[in-house]
Scaffold this active site. Structure first.
Site, mmCIF file in Angstrom:
data_model
loop_
_atom_site.group_PDB
_atom_site.id
_atom_site.type_symbol
_atom_site.label_atom_id
_atom_site.label_comp_id
_atom_site.label_asym_id
_atom_site.label_seq_id
_atom_site.Cartn_x
_atom_site.Cartn_y
_atom_site.Cartn_z
ATOM 1 N N LYS A 167 -21.917 45.850 36.820
ATOM 2 C CA LYS A 167 -21.018 46.983 36.529
ATOM 3 C C LYS A 167 -19.572 46.502 36.381
ATOM 4 O O LYS A 167 -18.898 46.822 35.403
ATOM 5 C CB LYS A 167 -21.089 48.039 37.648
ATOM 6 C CG LYS A 167 -22.471 48.607 37.887
ATOM 7 C CD LYS A 167 -22.476 49.668 38.980
ATOM 8 C CE LYS A 167 -22.085 49.181 40.355
ATOM 9 N NZ LYS A 167 -23.008 48.185 40.954
ATOM 10 N N ARG A 184 -22.746 34.221 43.708
ATOM 11 C CA ARG A 184 -21.383 34.702 43.975
ATOM 12 C C ARG A 184 -20.981 34.412 45.417
ATOM 13 O O ARG A 184 -19.831 34.074 45.690
ATOM 14 C CB ARG A 184 -21.264 36.199 43.676
ATOM 15 C CG ARG A 184 -19.833 36.682 43.779
ATOM 16 C CD ARG A 184 -19.645 38.094 43.277
ATOM 17 N NE ARG A 184 -20.289 39.069 44.143
ATOM 18 C CZ ARG A 184 -20.355 40.371 43.879
ATOM 19 N NH1 ARG A 184 -19.849 40.843 42.760
ATOM 20 N NH2 ARG A 184 -20.935 41.200 44.709
ATOM 21 N N ARG A 235 -27.925 46.489 51.011
ATOM 22 C CA ARG A 235 -27.222 47.240 49.954
ATOM 23 C C ARG A 235 -28.214 47.739 48.914
ATOM 24 O O ARG A 235 -28.080 48.848 48.389
ATOM 25 C CB ARG A 235 -26.155 46.356 49.302
ATOM 26 C CG ARG A 235 -24.918 46.170 50.183
ATOM 27 C CD ARG A 235 -24.085 44.971 49.772
ATOM 28 N NE ARG A 235 -23.575 45.023 48.427
ATOM 29 C CZ ARG A 235 -23.159 43.943 47.738
ATOM 30 N NH1 ARG A 235 -23.202 42.738 48.300
ATOM 31 N NH2 ARG A 235 -22.704 44.071 46.522
HETATM 32 P P1 AP5 Z 1 -20.798 42.298 39.108
HETATM 33 O O1 AP5 Z 1 -20.259 42.574 37.762
HETATM 34 O O2 AP5 Z 1 -19.855 42.118 40.239
HETATM 35 O O3 AP5 Z 1 -21.880 43.416 39.481
HETATM 36 P P2 AP5 Z 1 -21.646 44.802 40.162
HETATM 37 O O4 AP5 Z 1 -22.747 45.688 39.694
HETATM 38 O O5 AP5 Z 1 -20.235 45.264 39.959
HETATM 39 O O6 AP5 Z 1 -21.934 44.346 41.648
HETATM 40 P P3 AP5 Z 1 -21.137 44.546 42.994
HETATM 41 O O7 AP5 Z 1 -21.822 43.676 43.990
HETATM 42 O O8 AP5 Z 1 -19.675 44.364 42.833
HETATM 43 O O9 AP5 Z 1 -21.463 46.068 43.172
HETATM 44 P P4 AP5 Z 1 -21.621 46.935 44.404
HETATM 45 O O10 AP5 Z 1 -22.016 48.197 43.757
HETATM 46 O O11 AP5 Z 1 -22.507 46.465 45.496
HETATM 47 O O12 AP5 Z 1 -20.187 46.779 45.026
HETATM 48 P P5 AP5 Z 1 -18.926 47.723 45.082
HETATM 49 O O13 AP5 Z 1 -17.740 46.854 44.984
HETATM 50 O O14 AP5 Z 1 -19.063 48.901 44.196
HETATM 51 O O15 AP5 Z 1 -21.776 41.035 38.981
HETATM 52 C C1 AP5 Z 1 -22.370 40.470 40.123
HETATM 53 C C2 AP5 Z 1 -22.492 38.950 39.914
HETATM 54 O O16 AP5 Z 1 -23.398 38.718 38.833
HETATM 55 C C3 AP5 Z 1 -21.169 38.294 39.523
HETATM 56 O O17 AP5 Z 1 -21.074 37.041 40.143
HETATM 57 C C4 AP5 Z 1 -21.269 38.152 37.991
HETATM 58 O O18 AP5 Z 1 -20.543 37.040 37.519
HETATM 59 C C5 AP5 Z 1 -22.769 37.973 37.798
HETATM 60 N N1 AP5 Z 1 -23.243 38.529 36.538
HETATM 61 C C6 AP5 Z 1 -22.834 39.696 35.950
HETATM 62 N N2 AP5 Z 1 -23.507 39.899 34.800
HETATM 63 C C7 AP5 Z 1 -24.362 38.851 34.660
HETATM 64 C C8 AP5 Z 1 -25.342 38.494 33.679
HETATM 65 N N3 AP5 Z 1 -25.552 39.244 32.591
HETATM 66 N N4 AP5 Z 1 -26.043 37.361 33.861
HETATM 67 C C9 AP5 Z 1 -25.854 36.588 34.954
HETATM 68 N N5 AP5 Z 1 -24.927 36.854 35.918
HETATM 69 C C10 AP5 Z 1 -24.199 37.985 35.768
HETATM 70 O O19 AP5 Z 1 -19.063 48.303 46.588
HETATM 71 C C11 AP5 Z 1 -18.925 47.455 47.712
HETATM 72 C C12 AP5 Z 1 -18.966 48.334 48.968
HETATM 73 O O20 AP5 Z 1 -17.857 49.260 48.930
HETATM 74 C C13 AP5 Z 1 -20.209 49.228 49.099
HETATM 75 O O21 AP5 Z 1 -21.301 48.556 49.711
HETATM 76 C C14 AP5 Z 1 -19.651 50.345 49.993
HETATM 77 O O22 AP5 Z 1 -19.562 49.934 51.343
HETATM 78 C C15 AP5 Z 1 -18.238 50.526 49.455
HETATM 79 N N6 AP5 Z 1 -18.181 51.517 48.369
HETATM 80 C C16 AP5 Z 1 -17.818 51.311 47.077
HETATM 81 N N7 AP5 Z 1 -17.861 52.450 46.385
HETATM 82 C C17 AP5 Z 1 -18.256 53.414 47.248
HETATM 83 C C18 AP5 Z 1 -18.503 54.794 47.115
HETATM 84 N N8 AP5 Z 1 -18.372 55.429 45.935
HETATM 85 N N9 AP5 Z 1 -18.902 55.472 48.223
HETATM 86 C C19 AP5 Z 1 -19.050 54.872 49.420
HETATM 87 N N10 AP5 Z 1 -18.839 53.536 49.608
HETATM 88 C C20 AP5 Z 1 -18.445 52.824 48.526
#
Ligand code: AP5
Length: 191
Positions: free
Chosen positions: A13, A127, A144
């Site tokens: 994402k 990562r 998660r």
């Molecule tokens: P990346 O692009 O970072 O993927 P992502 O889907 O954004 O993954 P995240 O781990 O950042 O998402 P998340 O939803 O767990 O975390 P968030 O920050 O929202 O890609 C991941 C990896 O894969 C990278 O290394 C990238 O380089 C690689 N990659 C990407 N595309 C690729 C491809 N095509 N091929 C190979 N490799 C690839 O949330 C974190 C925490 O914040 C949550 O657990 C929660 O505690 C809190 N939080 C956030 N939002 C809320 C909310 N709305 N409500 C309550 N708590 C929340």
């Protein structure tokens, strides 16, 4: 244009939102990034959120909505935005609709990236080795993913019922996936 980008942790994402925001001329709003900035700045909200995030649980709906509302009132969102990581459960999806009605806005598309658990575990292990994000250890990643299945997956159905959803294969090169997303936004691959 206002987009919701859905998908499990590690589905790409953030990576894709960063690429698409310039192509579309919109802002990228990641609630994860907003929360990590609050943690890094040591704000009261960040202090409350840190342990919850490190455990891979969702931060309370009220706190995240507060952050989002502040962000949606900033001037750079005037041309639209990509929401990444919000909404994360059905209550947040409903709260977003209420907030958008207040702002006289609506969501144009919801895009859900589909990536297998094996790919996700591999991506986030890499990562973890490179960036040491505090919630990327294998046990927290698996937690998660469970939280995603239990609480966030129903949000995909929420947007499907509204006729706004397109599912996108999230495996492939970054360029391929960006093109699939752009095609979907332009209405070429509605599912
Ligand atoms: P990346 O692009 O970072 O993927 P992502 O889907 O954004 O993954 P995240 O781990 O950042 O998402 P998340 O939803 O767990 O975390 P968030 O920050 O929202 O890609 C991941 C990896 O894969 C990278 O290394 C990238 O380089 C690689 N990659 C990407 N595309 C690729 C491809 N095509 N091929 C190979 N490799 C690839 O949330 C974190 C925490 O914040 C949550 O657990 C929660 O505690 C809190 N939080 C956030 N939002 C809320 C909310 N709305 N409500 C309550 N708590 C929340």
């Amino acid at each position: 244009m206002r987009l919701v980008l859905l998908g499990p942790p590690g589905s790409g994402k953030g990576t894709q939102a960063t690429r698409l925001k310039d192509r579309l001329g919109v802002a990228h709003i990641s609630t994860g990034d907003l929360l990590r900035a609050a943690v890094a700045a040591g704000t009261p909200l960040g202090k409350i959120a840190k342990a919850t995030m490190d455990a891979g649980e969702l931060v309370s709906d009220d706190l995240v909505l507060q952050l989002l509302e502040e962000r949606l009132n900033q001037p750079d969102v005037a041309n639209g935005y990509i929401l990444d990581g919000y909404p994360r459960n059905l209550a947040q999806a409903e709260a977003l609709d209420v907030l958008l009605a207040k702002l006289n806005q609506n969501i144009d598309h919801a895009l859900a990236l589909v990536v297998s658990e094996d790919h996700i575990v591999e991506r986030l292990a890499q990562r973890a080795a490179e960036q040491r994000r505090s919630d990327d250890s294998e046990d927290v990643v698996r937690h998660r993913l469970r939280v995603y299945q239990e609480q966030t997956a129903p949000v995909v159905g929420y947007y499907q019922e509204k006729g706004l959803l397109t599912t996108i294969d999230g495996v492939g090169s970054l360029d391929e996936i960006s093109q699939r997303l752009l095609d979907a936004i332009q209405g070429q691959t509605k599912t």
